[in-house]
Design a protein around this motif. Structure first.
Motif, short mmCIF file in Angstrom:
data_model
loop_
_atom_site.label_atom_id
_atom_site.label_comp_id
_atom_site.label_asym_id
_atom_site.label_seq_id
_atom_site.Cartn_x
_atom_site.Cartn_y
_atom_site.Cartn_z
N ILE G 92 0.87 -1.10 0.13
CA ILE G 92 0.05 -0.01 0.00
C ILE G 92 0.94 1.18 0.01
CG2 ILE G 92 -1.66 1.45 1.45
CD1 ILE G 92 -2.61 -1.49 2.34
N VAL G 93 2.29 1.50 0.74
CA VAL G 93 2.86 2.20 1.02
C VAL G 93 3.72 2.46 -0.59
CG1 VAL G 93 4.74 3.42 1.84
CG2 VAL G 93 3.26 2.10 3.32
N SER G 94 3.80 1.33 -1.15
CA SER G 94 4.46 1.39 -2.43
C SER G 94 3.55 1.98 -3.71
CB SER G 94 5.04 -0.01 -2.81
OG SER G 94 5.69 0.06 -3.95
N VAL G 95 2.45 1.46 -3.36
CA VAL G 95 1.58 1.75 -4.83
C VAL G 95 0.92 3.19 -4.48
CG1 VAL G 95 -0.71 0.88 -5.83
CG2 VAL G 95 1.32 -0.70 -5.35
N TYR G 96 0.64 3.40 -3.31
CA TYR G 96 -0.10 4.47 -2.91
C TYR G 96 0.74 5.66 -2.35
CZ TYR G 96 -4.96 2.45 -3.85
OH TYR G 96 -6.09 2.03 -4.15
N GLY G 97 1.99 5.37 -2.05
CA GLY G 97 2.60 6.55 -1.53
C GLY G 97 2.78 7.66 -1.89
N THR G 98 3.01 8.09 -3.15
CA THR G 98 2.96 9.18 -3.86
C THR G 98 1.51 9.77 -4.08
OG1 THR G 98 2.86 8.10 -6.21
CG2 THR G 98 4.98 8.71 -5.24
N THR G 99 0.49 8.89 -4.17
CA THR G 99 -1.12 9.30 -3.80
C THR G 99 -1.36 10.15 -2.50
OG1 THR G 99 -1.73 7.95 -5.47
CG2 THR G 99 -3.45 8.74 -3.94
N ILE G 100 -0.87 9.22 -1.65
CA ILE G 100 -0.96 9.72 -0.13
C ILE G 100 -0.35 11.10 0.09
CG2 ILE G 100 -0.35 9.32 2.20
CD1 ILE G 100 -0.67 6.48 1.55
N LYS G 101 0.83 11.17 -0.69
CA LYS G 101 1.74 12.50 -0.47
C LYS G 101 0.88 13.63 -1.21
CE LYS G 101 6.05 14.36 -2.01
NZ LYS G 101 6.46 15.04 -0.53
N GLU G 102 0.47 13.48 -2.31
CA GLU G 102 -0.13 14.43 -3.03
C GLU G 102 -1.43 15.00 -2.40
OE1 GLU G 102 0.24 16.36 -6.16
OE2 GLU G 102 2.19 15.12 -6.19
N LEU G 103 -2.29 13.94 -1.97
CA LEU G 103 -3.37 14.53 -1.08
C LEU G 103 -3.41 15.10 0.07
CD1 LEU G 103 -5.74 11.45 -2.45
CD2 LEU G 103 -5.80 13.69 -3.24
N ILE G 104 -2.39 14.87 0.86
CA ILE G 104 -2.20 15.25 2.12
C ILE G 104 -1.41 16.78 1.94
CG2 ILE G 104 -0.71 15.32 4.22
CD1 ILE G 104 -1.16 12.37 4.48
N HIS G 105 -0.53 17.12 0.90
CA HIS G 105 -0.13 18.15 0.60
C HIS G 105 -1.17 19.26 0.09
CE1 HIS G 105 3.79 16.89 1.85
NE2 HIS G 105 4.19 16.42 0.74
N GLU G 106 -2.30 18.62 -0.74
CA GLU G 106 -3.25 19.31 -1.23
C GLU G 106 -4.20 20.04 -0.36
OE1 GLU G 106 -4.93 18.07 -5.25
OE2 GLU G 106 -7.09 18.28 -4.29
N ASP I 83 5.49 -4.80 -8.74
CA ASP I 83 4.25 -4.84 -9.28
C ASP I 83 3.51 -5.85 -8.45
OD1 ASP I 83 2.54 -4.23 -11.58
OD2 ASP I 83 2.41 -6.42 -11.09
N PRO I 84 2.35 -5.55 -7.85
CA PRO I 84 1.60 -6.77 -7.08
C PRO I 84 1.11 -8.03 -7.71
CG PRO I 84 0.60 -4.47 -6.80
CD PRO I 84 1.37 -4.46 -7.87
N LEU I 85 1.04 -7.98 -9.15
CA LEU I 85 0.89 -9.33 -9.59
C LEU I 85 1.92 -10.16 -9.68
CD1 LEU I 85 -1.22 -10.17 -12.82
CD2 LEU I 85 0.92 -11.10 -12.64
N ILE I 86 3.26 -9.66 -10.01
CA ILE I 86 4.47 -10.18 -10.32
C ILE I 86 5.02 -10.55 -8.66
CG2 ILE I 86 6.83 -10.38 -10.84
CD1 ILE I 86 5.87 -8.30 -13.33
N TYR I 87 4.55 -9.47 -7.74
CA TYR I 87 5.21 -9.89 -6.19
C TYR I 87 4.54 -11.15 -5.79
CZ TYR I 87 6.34 -9.92 -1.43
OH TYR I 87 6.86 -10.18 -0.41
N ARG I 88 3.24 -11.41 -5.94
CA ARG I 88 2.59 -12.59 -5.63
C ARG I 88 3.42 -13.90 -6.03
NH1 ARG I 88 0.88 -8.77 -4.05
NH2 ARG I 88 -1.13 -8.05 -3.14
N TRP I 89 3.87 -13.86 -7.26
CA TRP I 89 4.67 -15.08 -7.50
C TRP I 89 5.99 -15.11 -6.86
CZ3 TRP I 89 4.20 -18.55 -11.69
CH2 TRP I 89 3.00 -18.84 -12.33
N TYR I 90 6.59 -13.94 -6.70
CA TYR I 90 7.61 -13.91 -5.70
C TYR I 90 7.36 -14.66 -4.45
CZ TYR I 90 11.71 -12.11 -3.11
OH TYR I 90 12.80 -11.91 -2.22
N GLU I 91 6.17 -14.06 -3.90
CA GLU I 91 5.56 -14.68 -2.51
C GLU I 91 5.58 -16.19 -2.66
OE1 GLU I 91 2.82 -11.84 -0.62
OE2 GLU I 91 1.76 -13.80 -0.30
N ILE I 92 4.93 -16.47 -3.47
CA ILE I 92 4.87 -18.02 -3.66
C ILE I 92 6.23 -18.91 -3.36
CG2 ILE I 92 4.26 -19.84 -5.13
CD1 ILE I 92 2.13 -18.05 -6.45
N VAL I 93 7.21 -18.11 -4.08
CA VAL I 93 8.69 -18.70 -4.13
C VAL I 93 9.06 -18.61 -2.55
CG1 VAL I 93 11.05 -18.75 -4.88
CG2 VAL I 93 9.05 -18.21 -6.50
#
Lengths: 147, 147, 147, 147, 147, 147, 147, 147, 147, 147
Positions: G92-106, I83-93
Motif C-alpha cells: 500500500i505504501v509502495s503503490v499509494y505512497g505518492t498518492t497519499i503525499k499528493e492528497l495530504i499536501h493538497e 508490481d503486485p501481480l508479479i510480487y505474488r509469484w515472488y511470494e509463492i517462491v
C-alpha cells in the motif's frame, strides 16, 4: 519539466554568476539554511519567494510554479553518502545514534526530536587551534502518546 | 569476552539499578554525551575512568580493561536506522545533506567538519509551544590540501 | 551543465589528444596524484589552476568555474568496486582493515588517520622478480578527544 | 572449533595480559603487519609460528593446528565499514580509486597491483603540526596478458 | 565519447553485419575469448589491433583510441546476474566456492589462482547424451608471502 | 541437529586429524571435487558413502542420515565473496560473463551450460614461470526450446 | 537481559496460556493496538502498566523494569517484509505512497502526518461479500516551517 | 512512448495549470484517492475515464490508450522511501507491523487484509491541538485455505 | 540500437494498434506464453518468426535481426518486484520455496526442475466463487550426478 | 520457545525417523503441499491437525500450540535464493514475470492472481526423454476495483 530541472538550473546559474547562498537568503528573507534547502529542491516556496528566486536565477513562470510544489524530499544519491563532508554527519549518527537516543529519552521520556518542526544554524566558531564549524539544531520534542 | 559483553552488562545493570547517564557522567568527570557514548561501546576510557565505571557497574578487572581498548565503532544494527528517534537524524542528513555541504564550503572552502575533533551538547530548550531538543555540534574544520 | 560534464570532457579530450597525467600535473604545478583526482572530479581548483587546465583541455569560462566548485566526491559507481585494479585496494581494506586499526591504535591511541589532511605518492619500484607498485600514504593522526 | 574461536581467544588473551602486537611479531619473527593479520584470522602460520603463538596465548594443540589452516579471509562485518578509522581507508578507495587506476595504468599499462604478492609498513611520521601515519604499500604489478 | 559508446557500436555493427566472434578473433590474431572480451569493453587493444577492429566495425580514429585505453572493467549490470547462462556460472562459484578454495589450498598452500595472468578456452565437447560445453581455465598460482 | 552441524564436525575433525580431501575422496570412490563439495554440505551422499564418511570422521548414525538429505545449497556467507581466492572466480564471472555468454551462444544457440549435469577437475599445471591452477569445467548444453 | 528477552517471554507465555490481546489491553487500560505494540517491544510502559503485565505474564521485577525503558523500535527483520499480511501494508505504501503525499499536501500544504502523535484502530467491518478489515489511522499534521 | 511519459505529462500539466486532484476526481467520477493513483500511473482507466482525463490534461489518443493499459505498479524510487511524509507510513509498517499482524489474526484467523479489494479515504480531522490527518483503510479479509 | 529498443517499439506499437498477445502468438505459430516472452525481450526468434513479427509491428530489417540475437535475460527492474501481480509469484517462491524443494527431492532425489527445458500454460479456470488463474508449469527434472 | 524451534524439531525428527511428507500429509488429511508448508513453519494448523503432528513428531502440548499460531511467513534466508532448485523458480519469475503479467491482464483485466486463495499440486510427469516435474498452480483472480 519537474522540480529537478529547476534545481539544476538554479545550481548551474549560481555557478555561472558566482552567487552566494547567504546573499540569496537575504533577498528571500529567510535563513541561509532554509533558503539553500529550498534552492536544492527540499523545501516549498511561497509565490512571493518564488518570484524573488525567479528574478535571481532567471526562472520562467512555470519554473517558479514548481518551486511552490511540495517536492519529493531526500537529497542524496545513495543510502550511505560517499561525499566525505556529508559522510561525517552520517558517521555522527552511526557512532552517536544510540547515545543521542539515550540522552533525549532520559530528559524527555519516550518520543522523538522533530525533523519537521526543526531549524538549523551553521556558523564559524573562531578557534586558535583551527576554526570550527558550529551547528545548532533545534527540534520540537514530540512525545509518544498512549491511547 | 569482548567489548560488546561489557556494553550489555553496563546497560543491563543501569536498568536494574535505575541509574541516570547524567549522574554517571559526573562521577566520570566528563560530559554526559561522551560518557554515554563510552558506556555504549563507542569511546575509549582511561584506566581511572574504567575504575570509576567498574565501581558503578560492578565490572571485574578484565571488563575494565576492555573499556580501555579502542572499540570497533558504529552503534546501529542497519545502514538506515529503524528507530524513529535515530531515523529523524538520518533524515536530517538526507534532506539537509547537500545544504550543509554548500554552506560549509561557502564559509570555509573545500574540506570537512571533523567527526573526531568533535563535541556535542544536548539540552532542553523551554518553549511555550512545546519544549524543544537543542543540540550543539562543534567540529573542527579540516581543509583539503593541495600537494 | 555540472561538474560531471566537465570531467567527461577532460577524459574525452585526454584520450583524443593522447595526453599524460604526469605532464598535465607539471603544468598545474601540483603532484600527479592530486592533479589527476582534480581532473576526475574529486578535488577543487584555484582560478589559476582552472585556467591552466582550461588551456590544456579547451574548457570554456563556465567549465573552468565548475572546476572551482567543491564537487560531490566519490568516484566509484558501486559500493564494492568491480574493476580488478580498484577491487584489490578494496580487498586490502577488507583483509587488512582490522590489522591497520590495531596497529595505528597501538602506536597512537584512539583516533584516525585523516583522509583529508592526506597525501599519496605512487611510484614504480624496480624489482628483478617483476616491478612493483609502491604507494606511500601519509595522513595526519587525529585523536578522539574526551569532552 | 573453528578459526574464529581461535581469533577470539587470541584477542581476549591479548587484552587480559596487556600484550603488544609489535612484541608478539618480534617473537614470531615477522613484521608487525603480517603477524597482526595472522592473529586476526587473515593469514596462515607455519607449524613453528603456531607453536610460538601457542606459547604466547596459551593455545592448545588443536588451536595451533587451526592457525595453520588457510582461513576464509575478510575481516569486516559489513561491505562499507562503520568504524571511522577503517572507513577513512574505504573513503580513500572511493575518492582516489579512479585516480589510482589512471596512474598505475599510465606507468605500467593494463594490469593490477597485487594484493597477494604484497606488503605493508605502518609507521609514525613525526610532524610539528601533528604527527602523521605513514603507510607504505608495495604490490607486484601483474600485467593482463593477451592470449 | 567513452569506451561504452565504442562497445555499443561494435555490438550493434556485429548484429547488423551478421559477424562471428571467432572470425573477428582470427583477424585480430588472438583467441576468441580474449578478443570477445576486448570487443565487449573489458580488455585493452594495441594500436594495431585497434586498427584491425576499426576496419571490421567501421570505427573512427578516436574510437580506435578508446580501444587502447584501459577500461573500467566489470561487464554485469547487477552483483547477482539475472541472465540464466551467466547465473549458472555465479551458481558454480556459490555452490563450489568453498570446495575450490579447499582443493587449491590443499595442492598449493595459501594463495590464489590469478584472474589476471589467466586464460580461458571454451569448446564444444561432443557427447551422445547431448553435447557439452567444455571450458578450460588456467590461472597462475600466486602464493601469499610472509614478510 | 542439521546438516550444518555435520559439516562443521567434518571440517573440525579434518583439521584435528590432519586429513586430506584427495585421500578422503579415494575412500569414497568419487572425484576429489564432488567429495569435497559433499563434505562441505553441498551434495547428497548414498547410504554407503555416508557410512564411509562416518568411519573417517566418526559420525553417528543420525549424522550419517543427514549426509543423505538434500541440503539447502550455497556455500558463501555474502553475495559478493570476500575471500580473495573465491573472489577471483567471482571476478572472472564479472569480467568475462558477457564474453562467455556470447561464445556459448555463437557455438550452441540460445540455452545454458548446466551447473547440475556438470563436473569440475582441478589440477596443477607445471610452468617454469610459476605453476598454474588448471580447471576443466564440463557442463551439458541445455537449449531453450520454443513451445 | 534486554527488552527482546522480555518480548519473547511475553509471546511465549501468551501462546502457552492461550491469552488474547484484547483482554490483556483491557487490563492494562489502553487500546488493543497500543498495548499489543507495547508487548511486542515497541512502546514504553508506566510502572503501573508494567506491574499489570508482570502479573499477566509472570514477569520478574527486572523484566518489568525493562518494559519501562524506551526500546530500540522497528519490529521487522528485513527492510521489505516477507510476511504476506505485513507485505500488503508495505505494498500500500509502495503503490499509494505518492498518492497519499499528493492528497495530504493538497489539503494541508507542506508537512507530514505524524507517526508519533498517532493512533490506530483496527476493526471488523461486516460485509455480505466477505468481511473486511477496517483500519482508522489518525496522525497530527505537522507543517514544515520556514525559518 | 510509455505510461511513465503520460504520468509526467499529467503532473507537469497539473502544475502549469494549477489544477486540484479533488476537482479532477469529481470530473472522473471516482474518489480522489483512486483518481490520483490513476493519474500517478498506478491504476487503469476505462476508455471513458481516459477521455475525461484527456480533455483535462490535453492528452492525445495514444496517450489516452496508455491510461487503459495495466501499469507496472510501485510508485517509489527506493525500497525505503526517503521522503519524510511517505517515510512516516513506512515507519508505521515497521513499528506496528507485527502488532497489525497479531490483531488481524486474533480477529480473523490466518489470512491477509487485501491491498487489491481495497479502498482508502483521507480526510482532515479538526482538532484544537492541531488538525489531524484521518485515514480510513478498508481491505477485504482473505483467509488462507487448507487444501 | 539494441534489443531493448526493439522491445519498447513492440510494446508501444501493440498499445497504439490495440493488438492481443494471443492473436500475435497464433501468427507466430507458438504458444502465447513463449511468444509474449519473445516480444518482451526474453527469448530468441528464428528468421521466419522475426519476419512475421516484423510485419505485425512494422520492424525494419535491423530490428528483425535483433530478435534473432540471444538477449540478456531478466525482465524485472528490482530483485524483489514491486508490481503486485508479479510480487505474488515472488511470494509463492518465498513462502513455498522450501516446500517445493522438499517435495521434488522426495519424488526425484537431488536435482532441479529445469527453467530452460520448460514450458508454461496460463488459462482461466471458471469458478462460481470467482474465476481462477490456472497455471501449469512443466520442467524437466535434472539430477545432480556424482563424478 | 517459538515456531522456529518447532519447525527444527519436526525436520530433525523426520530425518532421524526417515519419514515421508506424502505419508505425513495423508495422516493430516490434507494435500502434501499444504502439509509440508505447515510443517516447515508457513501455515497454521487446527487443534486436531496439531495433535496428529504431535503424535508423528513427538511434540509436547506447548509445541502443538505453536503449530496453531499464525507464523511470520517467508521460508528463505536471502531475497535472492542461493539453492539451485529454488533459484530456478526465482528465475522463472525474473524471466517470465512480465509475460505472466501481460497474459493475466489480457484475459482478466487489472488485478492479481491470489497467493492466499491458492493451491499448488506437484507431480511426476513421465517422459521418455527424461521425466518432468509438473506443477499446477491455481489462484483466484482478484480484480482491482475503482472506488
Amino acid at each position: 519539466m519537474n522540480r529537478n530541472d529547476v534545481t539544476e538550473k538554479i545550481i548551474s546559474t549560481k555557478v555561472a554568476k558566482g552567487l552566494q547562498w547567504e546573499a540569496i537568503a537575504k533577498k528571500v528573507g529567510q535563513s541561509k539554511e532554509w533558503t539553500t534547502a529550498l534552492c536544492l529542491g527540499q523545501m516549498t516556496a511561497t509565490a512571493e519567494q518564488a518570484k524573488v528566486l525567479g528574478k535571481i536565477f532567471g526562472l520562467k513562470a512555470e519554473e517558479q510554479k514548481w518551486l511552490q510544489v511540495v517536492p519529493y524530499k531526500g537529497s542524496l544519491p545513495t543510502p550511505v553518502p560517499t561525499d566525505p563532508l556529508i559522510y561525517r554527519w552520517y558517521e555522527i549518527v552511526s557512532v552517536y545514534g544510540t547515545t543521542i537516543k539515550e540522552l533525549i529519552h532520559e530528559e524527555f521520556g519516550d518520543g522523538i526530536m522533530s525533523a519537521i518542526d526543526f531549524s538549523m544554524d551553521i556558523t564559524r566558531e573562531a578557534d586558535p587551534k583551527g576554526d570550527r564549524v558550529n551547528v545548532v539544531l533545534s527540534g520540537k520534542f514530540l512525545p509518544y502518546k498512549q491511547y
